[in-house]
Design a protein around this motif. Sequence first.
Motif, PDB file in Angstrom:
ATOM      1  N   MET A   1       0.818  -1.210   0.000  1.00 19.50           N
ATOM      2  CA  MET A   1       0.000   0.000   0.000  1.00 19.50           C
ATOM      3  C   MET A   1       0.853   1.263   0.000  1.00 19.50           C
ATOM      4  SD  MET A   1      -2.918   1.272  -0.061  1.00 19.50           S
ATOM      5  CE  MET A   1      -3.649   2.845   0.278  1.00 19.50           C
ATOM      6  N   MET A   2       1.800   1.372   0.882  1.00 21.45           N
ATOM      7  CA  MET A   2       2.553   2.606   0.977  1.00 21.45           C
ATOM      8  C   MET A   2       3.998   2.458   0.506  1.00 21.45           C
ATOM      9  SD  MET A   2       0.252   4.627   1.876  1.00 21.45           S
ATOM     10  CE  MET A   2       1.109   6.136   2.221  1.00 21.45           C
ATOM     11  N   GLY A   3       4.408   1.274   0.128  1.00 23.10           N
ATOM     12  CA  GLY A   3       5.811   1.079  -0.154  1.00 23.10           C
ATOM     13  C   GLY A   3       6.191   1.079  -1.617  1.00 23.10           C
ATOM     14  N   GLY A   4       5.521   0.359  -2.448  1.00 21.70           N
ATOM     15  CA  GLY A   4       5.987   0.239  -3.815  1.00 21.70           C
ATOM     16  C   GLY A   4       4.851   0.477  -4.772  1.00 21.70           C
ATOM     17  N   GLY A   5       5.022  -0.022  -5.971  1.00 23.54           N
ATOM     18  CA  GLY A   5       3.998  -0.041  -6.997  1.00 23.54           C
ATOM     19  C   GLY A   5       3.000   1.075  -6.965  1.00 23.54           C
ATOM     20  N   PHE A   6       1.789   0.769  -6.579  1.00 25.43           N
ATOM     21  CA  PHE A   6       0.659   1.675  -6.720  1.00 25.43           C
ATOM     22  C   PHE A   6       0.856   3.014  -6.028  1.00 25.43           C
ATOM     23  CE2 PHE A   6      -3.145   3.357  -4.699  1.00 25.43           C
ATOM     24  CZ  PHE A   6      -3.727   3.885  -5.818  1.00 25.43           C
ATOM     25  N   MET A   7       1.104   3.010  -4.760  1.00 23.48           N
ATOM     26  CA  MET A   7       1.017   4.252  -4.010  1.00 23.48           C
ATOM     27  C   MET A   7       2.235   5.162  -4.166  1.00 23.48           C
ATOM     28  SD  MET A   7      -1.962   4.210  -2.936  1.00 23.48           S
ATOM     29  CE  MET A   7      -2.035   5.604  -1.848  1.00 23.48           C
ATOM     30  N   MET A   8       3.366   4.622  -4.484  1.00 19.17           N
ATOM     31  CA  MET A   8       4.537   5.478  -4.519  1.00 19.17           C
ATOM     32  C   MET A   8       5.135   5.584  -5.921  1.00 19.17           C
ATOM     33  SD  MET A   8       4.355   6.546  -1.550  1.00 19.17           S
ATOM     34  CE  MET A   8       5.811   7.528  -1.320  1.00 19.17           C
ATOM     35  N   GLY A   9       4.299   5.782  -6.879  1.00 19.67           N
ATOM     36  CA  GLY A   9       4.793   6.144  -8.189  1.00 19.67           C
ATOM     37  C   GLY A   9       4.643   5.077  -9.263  1.00 19.67           C
ATOM     38  N   GLY A  10       4.211   3.896  -8.904  1.00 20.74           N
ATOM     39  CA  GLY A  10       4.016   2.873  -9.916  1.00 20.74           C
ATOM     40  C   GLY A  10       2.754   3.149 -10.703  1.00 20.74           C
ATOM     41  N   SER A  11       2.480   2.294 -11.649  1.00 21.19           N
ATOM     42  CA  SER A  11       1.275   2.507 -12.444  1.00 21.19           C
ATOM     43  C   SER A  11       0.053   2.163 -11.617  1.00 21.19           C
ATOM     44  CB  SER A  11       1.316   1.639 -13.702  1.00 21.19           C
ATOM     45  OG  SER A  11       1.265   0.279 -13.352  1.00 21.19           O
ATOM     46  N   SER A  12      -1.004   2.853 -11.836  1.00 17.18           N
ATOM     47  CA  SER A  12      -2.262   2.532 -11.168  1.00 17.18           C
ATOM     48  C   SER A  12      -3.215   2.048 -12.242  1.00 17.18           C
ATOM     49  CB  SER A  12      -2.811   3.756 -10.445  1.00 17.18           C
ATOM     50  OG  SER A  12      -3.018   4.801 -11.343  1.00 17.18           O
ATOM     51  N   ASN A  13      -3.794   0.929 -12.011  1.00 16.32           N
ATOM     52  CA  ASN A  13      -4.709   0.339 -12.972  1.00 16.32           C
ATOM     53  C   ASN A  13      -6.118   0.481 -12.423  1.00 16.32           C
ATOM     54  OD1 ASN A  13      -6.272  -1.273 -14.587  1.00 16.32           O
ATOM     55  ND2 ASN A  13      -4.822  -2.967 -14.634  1.00 16.32           N
ATOM     56  N   MET A  14      -6.920   1.322 -13.068  1.00 14.19           N
ATOM     57  CA  MET A  14      -8.263   1.568 -12.563  1.00 14.19           C
ATOM     58  C   MET A  14      -9.114   0.305 -12.570  1.00 14.19           C
ATOM     59  SD  MET A  14      -8.003   4.524 -11.469  1.00 14.19           S
ATOM     60  CE  MET A  14      -9.623   5.136 -11.101  1.00 14.19           C
ATOM     61  N   MET A  15      -8.762  -0.682 -13.377  1.00 17.81           N
ATOM     62  CA  MET A  15      -9.505  -1.940 -13.357  1.00 17.81           C
ATOM     63  C   MET A  15      -9.349  -2.637 -12.011  1.00 17.81           C
ATOM     64  SD  MET A  15     -11.281  -2.073 -15.983  1.00 17.81           S
ATOM     65  CE  MET A  15     -11.907  -3.721 -15.717  1.00 17.81           C
ATOM     66  N   ASP A  16      -8.222  -2.460 -11.346  1.00 21.07           N
ATOM     67  CA  ASP A  16      -8.054  -3.038 -10.018  1.00 21.07           C
ATOM     68  C   ASP A  16      -9.119  -2.493  -9.077  1.00 21.07           C
ATOM     69  OD1 ASP A  16      -4.447  -2.918 -10.199  1.00 21.07           O
ATOM     70  OD2 ASP A  16      -5.808  -4.510 -10.796  1.00 21.07           O
ATOM     71  N   PHE A  17      -9.368  -1.208  -9.115  1.00 23.23           N
ATOM     72  CA  PHE A  17     -10.389  -0.603  -8.273  1.00 23.23           C
ATOM     73  C   PHE A  17     -11.776  -1.123  -8.649  1.00 23.23           C
ATOM     74  CE2 PHE A  17      -7.233   2.942  -7.952  1.00 23.23           C
ATOM     75  CZ  PHE A  17      -7.012   2.832  -6.595  1.00 23.23           C
ATOM     76  N   ALA A  18     -12.017  -1.285  -9.915  1.00 20.55           N
ATOM     77  CA  ALA A  18     -13.330  -1.738 -10.380  1.00 20.55           C
ATOM     78  C   ALA A  18     -13.665  -3.126  -9.862  1.00 20.55           C
ATOM     79  CB  ALA A  18     -13.390  -1.711 -11.906  1.00 20.55           C
ATOM     80  N   ASP A  19     -12.661  -3.891  -9.478  1.00 17.94           N
ATOM     81  CA  ASP A  19     -12.875  -5.237  -8.962  1.00 17.94           C
ATOM     82  C   ASP A  19     -12.897  -5.301  -7.436  1.00 17.94           C
ATOM     83  OD1 ASP A  19     -12.917  -6.177 -11.560  1.00 17.94           O
ATOM     84  OD2 ASP A  19     -10.775  -6.629 -11.576  1.00 17.94           O
ATOM     85  N   MET A  20     -12.653  -4.205  -6.778  1.00 11.45           N
ATOM     86  CA  MET A  20     -12.549  -4.196  -5.311  1.00 11.45           C
ATOM     87  C   MET A  20     -13.868  -3.812  -4.658  1.00 11.45           C
ATOM     88  SD  MET A  20      -8.867  -2.278  -4.901  1.00 11.45           S
ATOM     89  CE  MET A  20      -8.918  -2.329  -3.108  1.00 11.45           C
ATOM     90  N   PRO A  21     -14.092  -4.278  -3.430  1.00  8.65           N
ATOM     91  CA  PRO A  21     -15.253  -3.794  -2.673  1.00  8.65           C
ATOM     92  C   PRO A  21     -15.083  -2.307  -2.359  1.00  8.65           C
ATOM     93  CG  PRO A  21     -14.265  -5.731  -1.640  1.00  8.65           C
ATOM     94  CD  PRO A  21     -13.334  -5.285  -2.721  1.00  8.65           C
ATOM     95  N   ALA A  22     -16.167  -1.579  -2.340  1.00 11.55           N
ATOM     96  CA  ALA A  22     -16.107  -0.132  -2.132  1.00 11.55           C
ATOM     97  C   ALA A  22     -15.466   0.237  -0.804  1.00 11.55           C
ATOM     98  CB  ALA A  22     -17.508   0.475  -2.232  1.00 11.55           C
ATOM     99  N   ASP A  23     -15.762  -0.505   0.254  1.00 10.56           N
ATOM    100  CA  ASP A  23     -15.176  -0.141   1.542  1.00 10.56           C
ATOM    101  C   ASP A  23     -13.676  -0.405   1.576  1.00 10.56           C
ATOM    102  OD1 ASP A  23     -16.011  -2.837   1.510  1.00 10.56           O
ATOM    103  OD2 ASP A  23     -16.303  -2.906   3.670  1.00 10.56           O
ATOM    104  N   GLY A  24     -13.183  -1.324   0.779  1.00 14.59           N
ATOM    105  CA  GLY A  24     -11.743  -1.519   0.665  1.00 14.59           C
ATOM    106  C   GLY A  24     -11.075  -0.313   0.021  1.00 14.59           C
ATOM    107  N   VAL A  25     -11.697   0.227  -1.012  1.00 11.27           N
ATOM    108  CA  VAL A  25     -11.166   1.413  -1.670  1.00 11.27           C
ATOM    109  C   VAL A  25     -11.285   2.617  -0.731  1.00 11.27           C
ATOM    110  CG1 VAL A  25     -11.298   2.929  -3.695  1.00 11.27           C
ATOM    111  CG2 VAL A  25     -11.726   0.477  -3.943  1.00 11.27           C
ATOM    112  N   PHE A  26     -12.387   2.691   0.001  1.00 15.00           N
ATOM    113  CA  PHE A  26     -12.572   3.780   0.972  1.00 15.00           C
ATOM    114  C   PHE A  26     -11.477   3.741   2.042  1.00 15.00           C
ATOM    115  CE2 PHE A  26     -14.695   5.564   4.811  1.00 15.00           C
ATOM    116  CZ  PHE A  26     -14.945   6.835   4.338  1.00 15.00           C
ATOM    117  N   THR A  27     -11.115   2.555   2.474  1.00 15.86           N
ATOM    118  CA  THR A  27     -10.033   2.413   3.441  1.00 15.86           C
ATOM    119  C   THR A  27      -8.725   2.932   2.851  1.00 15.86           C
ATOM    120  OG1 THR A  27     -11.086   0.552   4.552  1.00 15.86           O
ATOM    121  CG2 THR A  27      -8.705   0.742   4.815  1.00 15.86           C
TER     122      THR A  27
END
Length: 192
Positions: free
Chosen positions: A149-175
């Motif tokens: 979450m805070m170390g690599g890939g997504f949160m600290m400069g890696g690519s973000s794939n909006m499809m990942d969010f589309a597959d997640m529960p809303a409260d997980g994304v809210f967290t």
Amino acid sequence: MKIEKLTIGAVTASVIAMAALAHGGATGIVKERMDGMGVMKEAVKVLTPMMQGQTAYDADVIRSEAAKIGDHAGEAMTRLFPEGSGGAPSETKDVVWEDWQEFAALAEQLRVVADGLELAAENGLMMAGTSGQRANMMGGSTMMNGSTMMGGGFMMGGSSNMMDFADMPADGVFTMLGQVCSACHTRFRAEK
């Protein structure tokens, strides 16, 4: 479920603390950014009871409130922090301008996650999903294609794939949204 409620509670407390600013005497760009933080605070106040299962789940409301947060994040947020706009009544630490890249990255991450929450709105809550989803979201140490979450890939400069969010529960994304807020507040917001 108890961990989930504690996490969502922490999200709420973090965002409310951010926006519980007394506008006492704020004018110009400082007032404008305080107002924007207030909009995000109100959106979180609407979303939190829904994410905790305390009010009826409404995907349209989630999309609308997530859009409000997204509208005040990213470049819309960073433009409200011109150099020299710190000091009372602002609660912005000077480190915002000393570490502008980190601040701007967190502002952009907030926009990305808010957009992701809009996409995840139809997915419902984790507690309503399968136990596999819950274990993956709450028990594992990775998110989004194996990145921390805070170390690599997504949160600290890696690519973000909006499809990942589309597959997640809303409260997980809210967290995740709350984690971005908390990271920014910890680093860049002065305590009262």
